[in-house]
Motif scaffolding. Sequence first.
Motif, PDB file in Angstrom:
ATOM      1  N   MET A 108      -1.655   9.577 -19.928  1.00  0.00           N
ATOM      2  CA  MET A 108      -1.031  10.448 -20.927  1.00  0.00           C
ATOM      3  C   MET A 108      -0.073   9.661 -21.822  1.00  0.00           C
ATOM      4  SD  MET A 108      -0.205  14.117 -19.100  1.00  0.00           S
ATOM      5  CE  MET A 108       0.713  14.643 -20.551  1.00  0.00           C
ATOM      6  N   ASP A 109       0.541   8.648 -21.248  1.00  0.00           N
ATOM      7  CA  ASP A 109       1.426   7.776 -22.020  1.00  0.00           C
ATOM      8  C   ASP A 109       0.559   6.869 -22.888  1.00  0.00           C
ATOM      9  OD1 ASP A 109       3.163   5.887 -23.038  1.00  0.00           O
ATOM     10  OD2 ASP A 109       4.207   5.540 -21.142  1.00  0.00           O
ATOM     11  N   ARG A 110       0.662   6.990 -24.186  1.00  0.00           N
ATOM     12  CA  ARG A 110      -0.218   6.232 -25.082  1.00  0.00           C
ATOM     13  C   ARG A 110       0.083   4.743 -25.068  1.00  0.00           C
ATOM     14  NH1 ARG A 110      -4.118   9.454 -25.162  1.00  0.00           N
ATOM     15  NH2 ARG A 110      -5.027   8.230 -26.848  1.00  0.00           N
ATOM     16  N   GLN A 111       1.244   4.354 -24.524  1.00  0.00           N
ATOM     17  CA  GLN A 111       1.566   2.940 -24.410  1.00  0.00           C
ATOM     18  C   GLN A 111       0.907   2.286 -23.193  1.00  0.00           C
ATOM     19  OE1 GLN A 111       3.222   1.427 -26.935  1.00  0.00           O
ATOM     20  NE2 GLN A 111       3.124   3.474 -27.833  1.00  0.00           N
ATOM     21  N   THR A 112       0.414   3.109 -22.289  1.00  0.00           N
ATOM     22  CA  THR A 112      -0.250   2.584 -21.099  1.00  0.00           C
ATOM     23  C   THR A 112      -1.683   2.212 -21.438  1.00  0.00           C
ATOM     24  OG1 THR A 112       1.119   3.895 -19.614  1.00  0.00           O
ATOM     25  CG2 THR A 112      -0.974   3.099 -18.737  1.00  0.00           C
ATOM     26  N   ARG A 113      -2.043   0.992 -21.165  1.00  0.00           N
ATOM     27  CA  ARG A 113      -3.384   0.513 -21.491  1.00  0.00           C
ATOM     28  C   ARG A 113      -4.326   0.539 -20.295  1.00  0.00           C
ATOM     29  NH1 ARG A 113      -2.464   1.903 -25.587  1.00  0.00           N
ATOM     30  NH2 ARG A 113      -2.040   0.785 -27.511  1.00  0.00           N
ATOM     31  N   MET A 114      -3.757   0.455 -19.085  1.00  0.00           N
ATOM     32  CA  MET A 114      -4.614   0.473 -17.894  1.00  0.00           C
ATOM     33  C   MET A 114      -3.811   0.939 -16.695  1.00  0.00           C
ATOM     34  SD  MET A 114      -7.180  -2.491 -16.411  1.00  0.00           S
ATOM     35  CE  MET A 114      -5.975  -3.439 -15.489  1.00  0.00           C
ATOM     36  N   GLY A 115      -4.495   1.564 -15.760  1.00  0.00           N
ATOM     37  CA  GLY A 115      -3.869   1.978 -14.514  1.00  0.00           C
ATOM     38  C   GLY A 115      -4.689   1.518 -13.328  1.00  0.00           C
ATOM     39  N   ALA A 116      -4.077   1.588 -12.158  1.00  0.00           N
ATOM     40  CA  ALA A 116      -4.747   1.277 -10.899  1.00  0.00           C
ATOM     41  C   ALA A 116      -4.010   2.009  -9.793  1.00  0.00           C
ATOM     42  CB  ALA A 116      -4.749  -0.228 -10.640  1.00  0.00           C
ATOM     43  N   PHE A 117      -4.613   2.060  -8.623  1.00  0.00           N
ATOM     44  CA  PHE A 117      -3.976   2.672  -7.471  1.00  0.00           C
ATOM     45  C   PHE A 117      -3.344   1.591  -6.596  1.00  0.00           C
ATOM     46  CE2 PHE A 117      -7.419   5.454  -8.803  1.00  0.00           C
ATOM     47  CZ  PHE A 117      -6.729   6.648  -8.973  1.00  0.00           C
ATOM     48  N   ARG A 118      -2.485   2.009  -5.694  1.00  0.00           N
ATOM     49  CA  ARG A 118      -1.968   1.065  -4.717  1.00  0.00           C
ATOM     50  C   ARG A 118      -3.097   0.584  -3.817  1.00  0.00           C
ATOM     51  NH1 ARG A 118       3.000   0.090  -3.712  1.00  0.00           N
ATOM     52  NH2 ARG A 118       2.634  -0.153  -1.469  1.00  0.00           N
ATOM     53  N   PHE A 119      -2.940  -0.593  -3.236  1.00  0.00           N
ATOM     54  CA  PHE A 119      -3.967  -1.194  -2.396  1.00  0.00           C
ATOM     55  C   PHE A 119      -3.689  -0.925  -0.928  1.00  0.00           C
ATOM     56  CE2 PHE A 119      -5.227  -4.830   0.262  1.00  0.00           C
ATOM     57  CZ  PHE A 119      -6.600  -4.796   0.074  1.00  0.00           C
ATOM     58  N   ALA A 120      -4.738  -0.544  -0.196  1.00  0.00           N
ATOM     59  CA  ALA A 120      -4.646  -0.387   1.252  1.00  0.00           C
ATOM     60  C   ALA A 120      -6.021  -0.657   1.848  1.00  0.00           C
ATOM     61  CB  ALA A 120      -4.168   1.014   1.629  1.00  0.00           C
ATOM     62  N   THR A 121      -6.052  -1.006   3.124  1.00  0.00           N
ATOM     63  CA  THR A 121      -7.326  -1.159   3.829  1.00  0.00           C
ATOM     64  C   THR A 121      -7.259  -0.395   5.150  1.00  0.00           C
ATOM     65  OG1 THR A 121      -6.867  -3.079   5.244  1.00  0.00           O
ATOM     66  CG2 THR A 121      -7.435  -3.522   2.929  1.00  0.00           C
ATOM     67  N   ARG A 122      -8.394  -0.303   5.800  1.00  0.00           N
ATOM     68  CA  ARG A 122      -8.440   0.334   7.114  1.00  0.00           C
ATOM     69  C   ARG A 122      -8.154  -0.662   8.234  1.00  0.00           C
ATOM     70  NH1 ARG A 122     -12.394   2.992   4.132  1.00  0.00           N
ATOM     71  NH2 ARG A 122     -12.102   5.243   4.039  1.00  0.00           N
ATOM     72  N   ILE A 123      -7.805  -1.876   7.878  1.00  0.00           N
ATOM     73  CA  ILE A 123      -7.463  -2.905   8.863  1.00  0.00           C
ATOM     74  C   ILE A 123      -5.942  -2.971   8.972  1.00  0.00           C
ATOM     75  CG2 ILE A 123      -7.738  -5.324   9.509  1.00  0.00           C
ATOM     76  CD1 ILE A 123     -10.100  -5.429   7.545  1.00  0.00           C
ATOM     77  N   HIS A 124      -5.434  -2.917  10.186  1.00  0.00           N
ATOM     78  CA  HIS A 124      -3.985  -2.803  10.358  1.00  0.00           C
ATOM     79  C   HIS A 124      -3.394  -3.967  11.165  1.00  0.00           C
ATOM     80  CE1 HIS A 124      -4.304   1.133   8.579  1.00  0.00           C
ATOM     81  NE2 HIS A 124      -5.199   1.481   9.479  1.00  0.00           N
ATOM     82  N   THR A 125      -3.995  -5.142  11.017  1.00  0.00           N
ATOM     83  CA  THR A 125      -3.447  -6.319  11.677  1.00  0.00           C
ATOM     84  C   THR A 125      -2.252  -6.850  10.882  1.00  0.00           C
ATOM     85  OG1 THR A 125      -4.880  -7.815  10.437  1.00  0.00           O
ATOM     86  CG2 THR A 125      -5.748  -6.929  12.513  1.00  0.00           C
ATOM     87  N   PRO A 126      -1.417  -7.679  11.503  1.00  0.00           N
ATOM     88  CA  PRO A 126      -0.298  -8.269  10.753  1.00  0.00           C
ATOM     89  C   PRO A 126      -0.752  -9.046   9.520  1.00  0.00           C
ATOM     90  CG  PRO A 126       0.042  -8.552  13.106  1.00  0.00           C
ATOM     91  CD  PRO A 126      -1.352  -7.997  12.946  1.00  0.00           C
ATOM     92  N   ALA A 127      -1.865  -9.779   9.642  1.00  0.00           N
ATOM     93  CA  ALA A 127      -2.351 -10.555   8.495  1.00  0.00           C
ATOM     94  C   ALA A 127      -2.739  -9.651   7.339  1.00  0.00           C
ATOM     95  CB  ALA A 127      -3.543 -11.425   8.913  1.00  0.00           C
ATOM     96  N   MET A 128      -3.413  -8.517   7.642  1.00  0.00           N
ATOM     97  CA  MET A 128      -3.828  -7.626   6.577  1.00  0.00           C
ATOM     98  C   MET A 128      -2.651  -6.873   5.979  1.00  0.00           C
ATOM     99  SD  MET A 128      -6.790  -7.888   5.467  1.00  0.00           S
ATOM    100  CE  MET A 128      -6.383  -6.580   4.338  1.00  0.00           C
ATOM    101  N   ARG A 129      -1.646  -6.575   6.795  1.00  0.00           N
ATOM    102  CA  ARG A 129      -0.450  -5.940   6.236  1.00  0.00           C
ATOM    103  C   ARG A 129       0.236  -6.878   5.244  1.00  0.00           C
ATOM    104  NH1 ARG A 129       0.075  -3.557  11.517  1.00  0.00           N
ATOM    105  NH2 ARG A 129       1.389  -5.277  12.238  1.00  0.00           N
ATOM    106  N   CYS A 130       0.210  -8.164   5.559  1.00  0.00           N
ATOM    107  CA  CYS A 130       0.787  -9.153   4.641  1.00  0.00           C
ATOM    108  C   CYS A 130      -0.024  -9.234   3.354  1.00  0.00           C
ATOM    109  CB  CYS A 130       0.839 -10.512   5.335  1.00  0.00           C
ATOM    110  SG  CYS A 130       1.549 -11.831   4.315  1.00  0.00           S
ATOM    111  N   ILE A 131      -1.364  -9.233   3.477  1.00  0.00           N
ATOM    112  CA  ILE A 131      -2.231  -9.280   2.299  1.00  0.00           C
ATOM    113  C   ILE A 131      -2.002  -8.045   1.424  1.00  0.00           C
ATOM    114  CG2 ILE A 131      -4.637  -9.126   1.526  1.00  0.00           C
ATOM    115  CD1 ILE A 131      -5.365 -10.928   3.915  1.00  0.00           C
TER     116      ILE A 131
END
Length: 209
Positions: A108-131
């Motif tokens: 809706m904001d005409r100054q915004t050129r692109m959007g995205a969602f936050r990133f998450a995965t179904r893997i819950h290891t410490p390494a993936m939480r860091c990624i």
Amino acid sequence: AGDKSAYDVPPPFLWVIFHAYNAARQMPRSVAAAASPDVEFIVSDGGSTDGTVQIANSLGARIVSGRRGRAGQQNRGAAAARGEVLLFLNVDTRLPRNYVNHVFETLMDRQTRMGAFRFATRIHTPAMRCIAFCTNLRAGWLKLPCGDQGLFLRQRDFAAIGGFPEVSLAEDLYLSRRMASKGRIVIAPAAAVSSGRRWRHLDRKSTRL
């Protein structure tokens, strides 16, 4: 006289474009998660041999076929779309609930050129939480969201920069960088969740270091 034909009905506001290759197992859940009366689907296939095209067709998606390669597949999908807004999505990624509203409100904001969602995965290891933390930090701070986050933008803005650059790697980050030079990139407050097929390989590799 005066009756509108099916061709007179305006196209949906949002077109979701999946790029796929041998994704028959993932396709039904991906399309179901994104199903909405306000959305049209395109599956841009890169030569699948496992029934991906047949399944996508049975789910009501429009099919575009061509040579394998994420940039080219997504560009072909965009060329076939007729809506105002494009959302590029990996077939391994599930969109959040009410994602259409997030897309609409973000742009809706005409100054915004692109959007995205936050990133998450179904893997819950410490390494993936860091990624995940680093991926979201890069997206929010450097304005470089990746394809696993679901990239959405107006079709005219996508066309104005020439679409995805035809590179073999990181075409999503190239697109993000180009769009950031044109205006604002906004990360919606909901997460798109990756199934983790590709990320599991990186996770296993990191645990061996």
